[in-house]
Scaffold this motif. Structure first.
Motif, PDB file in Angstrom:
ATOM      1  N   SER A  81      10.029 -28.556   2.978  1.00 23.83           N
ATOM      2  CA  SER A  81      10.506 -29.752   3.666  1.00 23.83           C
ATOM      3  C   SER A  81      11.449 -29.364   4.804  1.00 23.83           C
ATOM      4  O   SER A  81      11.329 -29.872   5.932  1.00 23.83           O
ATOM      5  CB  SER A  81      11.211 -30.669   2.665  1.00 23.83           C
ATOM      6  N   ALA A  82      12.385 -28.444   4.523  1.00 24.26           N
ATOM      7  CA  ALA A  82      13.340 -28.000   5.556  1.00 24.26           C
ATOM      8  C   ALA A  82      12.587 -27.394   6.743  1.00 24.26           C
ATOM      9  O   ALA A  82      12.866 -27.714   7.905  1.00 24.26           O
ATOM     10  CB  ALA A  82      14.313 -26.983   4.972  1.00 24.26           C
ATOM     11  N   LEU A  83      11.599 -26.543   6.463  1.00 26.92           N
ATOM     12  CA  LEU A  83      10.845 -25.885   7.538  1.00 26.92           C
ATOM     13  C   LEU A  83      10.051 -26.912   8.347  1.00 26.92           C
ATOM     14  O   LEU A  83      10.084 -26.920   9.579  1.00 26.92           O
ATOM     15  CB  LEU A  83       9.905 -24.823   6.949  1.00 26.92           C
ATOM     16  N   HIS A  84       9.357 -27.798   7.634  1.00 30.87           N
ATOM     17  CA  HIS A  84       8.561 -28.839   8.274  1.00 30.87           C
ATOM     18  C   HIS A  84       9.468 -29.757   9.098  1.00 30.87           C
ATOM     19  O   HIS A  84       9.163 -30.097  10.245  1.00 30.87           O
ATOM     20  CB  HIS A  84       7.823 -29.630   7.186  1.00 30.87           C
ATOM     21  N   GLY A  85      10.632 -30.123   8.510  1.00 29.62           N
ATOM     22  CA  GLY A  85      11.587 -31.004   9.194  1.00 29.62           C
ATOM     23  C   GLY A  85      12.156 -30.382  10.454  1.00 29.62           C
ATOM     24  O   GLY A  85      12.532 -31.083  11.387  1.00 29.62           O
ATOM     25  N   LEU A  86      12.238 -29.056  10.481  1.00 28.57           N
ATOM     26  CA  LEU A  86      12.753 -28.342  11.655  1.00 28.57           C
ATOM     27  C   LEU A  86      11.618 -27.917  12.597  1.00 28.57           C
ATOM     28  O   LEU A  86      11.831 -27.123  13.515  1.00 28.57           O
ATOM     29  CB  LEU A  86      13.545 -27.101  11.215  1.00 28.57           C
ATOM     30  N   SER A  87      10.421 -28.427  12.353  1.00 27.34           N
ATOM     31  CA  SER A  87       9.234 -28.115  13.192  1.00 27.34           C
ATOM     32  C   SER A  87       8.911 -26.624  13.210  1.00 27.34           C
ATOM     33  O   SER A  87       8.456 -26.088  14.234  1.00 27.34           O
ATOM     34  CB  SER A  87       9.426 -28.608  14.637  1.00 27.34           C
ATOM     35  N   ILE A  88       9.178 -25.935  12.092  1.00 25.12           N
ATOM     36  CA  ILE A  88       8.854 -24.508  12.001  1.00 25.12           C
ATOM     37  C   ILE A  88       7.457 -24.353  11.404  1.00 25.12           C
ATOM     38  O   ILE A  88       7.170 -24.858  10.320  1.00 25.12           O
ATOM     39  CB  ILE A  88       9.914 -23.772  11.153  1.00 25.12           C
ATOM     40  N   ASP A  89       6.599 -23.673  12.142  1.00 24.13           N
ATOM     41  CA  ASP A  89       5.196 -23.533  11.749  1.00 24.13           C
ATOM     42  C   ASP A  89       4.933 -22.229  11.012  1.00 24.13           C
ATOM     43  O   ASP A  89       3.988 -22.128  10.234  1.00 24.13           O
ATOM     44  CB  ASP A  89       4.309 -23.537  12.992  1.00 24.13           C
ATOM     45  N   ASN A  90       5.726 -21.197  11.342  1.00 26.29           N
ATOM     46  CA  ASN A  90       5.430 -19.850  10.842  1.00 26.29           C
ATOM     47  C   ASN A  90       6.682 -19.222  10.240  1.00 26.29           C
ATOM     48  O   ASN A  90       7.732 -19.213  10.889  1.00 26.29           O
ATOM     49  CB  ASN A  90       4.935 -18.972  11.989  1.00 26.29           C
ATOM     50  N   ALA A  91       6.562 -18.695   9.022  1.00 23.01           N
ATOM     51  CA  ALA A  91       7.685 -17.976   8.402  1.00 23.01           C
ATOM     52  C   ALA A  91       7.138 -17.162   7.249  1.00 23.01           C
ATOM     53  O   ALA A  91       6.114 -17.517   6.635  1.00 23.01           O
ATOM     54  CB  ALA A  91       8.747 -18.942   7.887  1.00 23.01           C
ATOM     55  N   ARG A  92       7.816 -16.048   6.982  1.00 24.31           N
ATOM     56  CA  ARG A  92       7.469 -15.214   5.842  1.00 24.31           C
ATOM     57  C   ARG A  92       8.645 -15.346   4.890  1.00 24.31           C
ATOM     58  O   ARG A  92       9.799 -15.149   5.285  1.00 24.31           O
ATOM     59  CB  ARG A  92       7.338 -13.785   6.353  1.00 24.31           C
ATOM     60  N   ILE A  93       8.373 -15.706   3.645  1.00 22.15           N
ATOM     61  CA  ILE A  93       9.447 -15.998   2.701  1.00 22.15           C
ATOM     62  C   ILE A  93       9.321 -15.050   1.516  1.00 22.15           C
ATOM     63  O   ILE A  93       8.433 -15.204   0.674  1.00 22.15           O
ATOM     64  CB  ILE A  93       9.374 -17.463   2.226  1.00 22.15           C
ATOM     65  N   GLU A  94      10.180 -14.039   1.491  1.00 22.11           N
ATOM     66  CA  GLU A  94      10.146 -13.078   0.383  1.00 22.11           C
ATOM     67  C   GLU A  94      11.031 -13.580  -0.737  1.00 22.11           C
ATOM     68  O   GLU A  94      12.155 -14.013  -0.488  1.00 22.11           O
ATOM     69  CB  GLU A  94      10.670 -11.717   0.861  1.00 22.11           C
ATOM     70  N   LEU A  95      10.543 -13.501  -1.970  1.00 21.22           N
ATOM     71  CA  LEU A  95      11.392 -13.851  -3.103  1.00 21.22           C
ATOM     72  C   LEU A  95      11.098 -12.948  -4.292  1.00 21.22           C
ATOM     73  O   LEU A  95       9.974 -12.465  -4.446  1.00 21.22           O
ATOM     74  CB  LEU A  95      11.343 -15.335  -3.443  1.00 21.22           C
ATOM     75  N   ASP A  96      12.150 -12.685  -5.099  1.00 19.87           N
ATOM     76  CA  ASP A  96      12.010 -11.708  -6.183  1.00 19.87           C
ATOM     77  C   ASP A  96      11.918 -12.391  -7.543  1.00 19.87           C
ATOM     78  O   ASP A  96      12.343 -11.853  -8.551  1.00 19.87           O
ATOM     79  CB  ASP A  96      13.157 -10.685  -6.147  1.00 19.87           C
ATOM     80  N   GLY A  97      11.388 -13.595  -7.568  1.00 18.50           N
ATOM     81  CA  GLY A  97      11.221 -14.322  -8.823  1.00 18.50           C
ATOM     82  C   GLY A  97      10.208 -15.435  -8.623  1.00 18.50           C
ATOM     83  O   GLY A  97       9.648 -15.585  -7.535  1.00 18.50           O
ATOM     84  N   PRO A  98       9.957 -16.227  -9.691  1.00 20.94           N
ATOM     85  CA  PRO A  98       8.851 -17.184  -9.674  1.00 20.94           C
ATOM     86  C   PRO A  98       9.156 -18.545  -9.052  1.00 20.94           C
ATOM     87  O   PRO A  98       8.310 -19.429  -9.089  1.00 20.94           O
ATOM     88  CB  PRO A  98       8.549 -17.351 -11.172  1.00 20.94           C
TER      89      PRO A  98
END
Ligand SMILES: [Zn+2]
Length: 311
Positions: A81-98
């Motif tokens: 929602s935050a990304l969409h709300g900020l009009s961000i189309d592309n991002a790589r999101i690394e996370l170390d859990g589920p």
């Protein structure tokens, strides 16, 4: 000049607890190239990549999960929602859990930190998913209707069987400014009486008064509301996040009555499978006013009691 795609300018890092798993999870939001979309990377699972796409939609009972094989990323909706709300189309999101950490239960921490780090415009046009005829999903009395419009509007009505919540309706055009000011800060909520049942099912293990509005018999247990209609605004926040699974920003007026993640997911699925109900275009490709006006009368049909007139 058509609008271009965007990506976060630099890495943004968070650490926090997963609402349902109760695990502490670290997350890094990184820039990504044009047309690469939003991609989650489970660094603890062989760097499995899971695209934020309706094709990888997993469970959507209390939150929205994505899965690829046996690898899951849960509770993605507030970050999407935050990304969409900020009009961000592309991002790589690394996370170390589920699971994406719940933070304060809203999208505001994501929005604030991403804006602090900056947002970069990429040399490629954004492609919008333009609805060209109405699409509707229904489950009992719950219903969502999406009608053609040249911007994303959301009208959301809830009717919660609790005096502290009750009937609330929010109507907003989801511009970046409106999203940041009036949608992103709205926190998730639950009823105290539901918490025990969720915990018995192994859910909400990370839930606390710091990351959700908890509503007891006497009202909200943890402090004051950020908005009188914070509950309905949070539903819009969730909707914006779930719509990100369309993989292109939607241009439509979405009118929801008592929706939730399951019905949002059904709407996304119905839109994608209704290939004649939409087309892709840049910000310059607008529907004729007459085409939008053709469906305007449907706005009042779904919410006859709410006297809603969204701008
Ligand atoms: Zn939520």
């Amino acid at each position: 000049m058509a609008q271009n795609q965007k990506t976060p300018a630099g890495p943004v890092e968070f650490e926090g607890v997963g609402l349902h798993s109760g695990k502490r999870i670290g997350i890094r939001i990184l820039p990504a190239a044009a047309d690469s979309g939003i991609v989650f990377v489970r660094t603890d699972e062989g760097r499995t990549e899971i695209r934020a796409s309706h094709r990888l939609l997993g469970a959507s009972d209390y939150s929205t999960a994505l899965c690829r094989g046996s690898v899951v990323v849960a509770t993605v909706e507030h970050l999407l929602s935050a990304l969409h709300g900020l009009s961000i189309d592309n991002a790589r999101i690394e996370l170390d859990g589920p699971e994406v950490p719940i933070l304060d239960g809203s999208a505001r921490p994501f929005v604030d930190r991403i804006r602090e780090a900056g947002i970069r415009t990429l040399p490629r046009a954004r492609r919008f998913l333009m609805l060209t005829r109405p699409v509707r999903v229904q489950a009992g009395e719950r219903e969502i209707l999406a009608i053609p419009d040249n911007a994303l509007h959301a009208t959301y009505a809830i009717d919660f069987p609790h005096p502290a919540i009750g009937c609330q309706t929010v109507a907003a055009e989801i511009t970046e400014e409106a999203y940041v000011e009036s949608i992103a800060p709205a926190r998730t909520f639950c009823l105290l009486r539901d918490v025990e049942a969720m915990r018995r099912s192994g859910l909400a293990l990370g839930g606390s008064l710091d990351n959700a509005l908890v509503v007891g018999d006497e009202g909200v247990l943890n402090g004051s509301l950020r908005f009188p209609d914070e509950f309905a605004r949070h539903k819009v926040l969730d909707l914006v996040g779930d719509l990100a699974l369309l993989e292109a920003p939607l241009r439509a007026h979405v009118i929801a009555f008592k929706g939730g993640h399951k019905l949002h997911a059904a709407l996304v699925g119905r839109i994608m499978s209704s290939r004649t109900a939409w087309s892709l275009g840049t910000s310059d490709d607008l529907l004729p006013d007459a085409r939008v006006a053709e469906f305007a009368h449907l706005k009042d049909r779904l919410l006859p009691h709410a006297a809603v007139h969204a701008g």
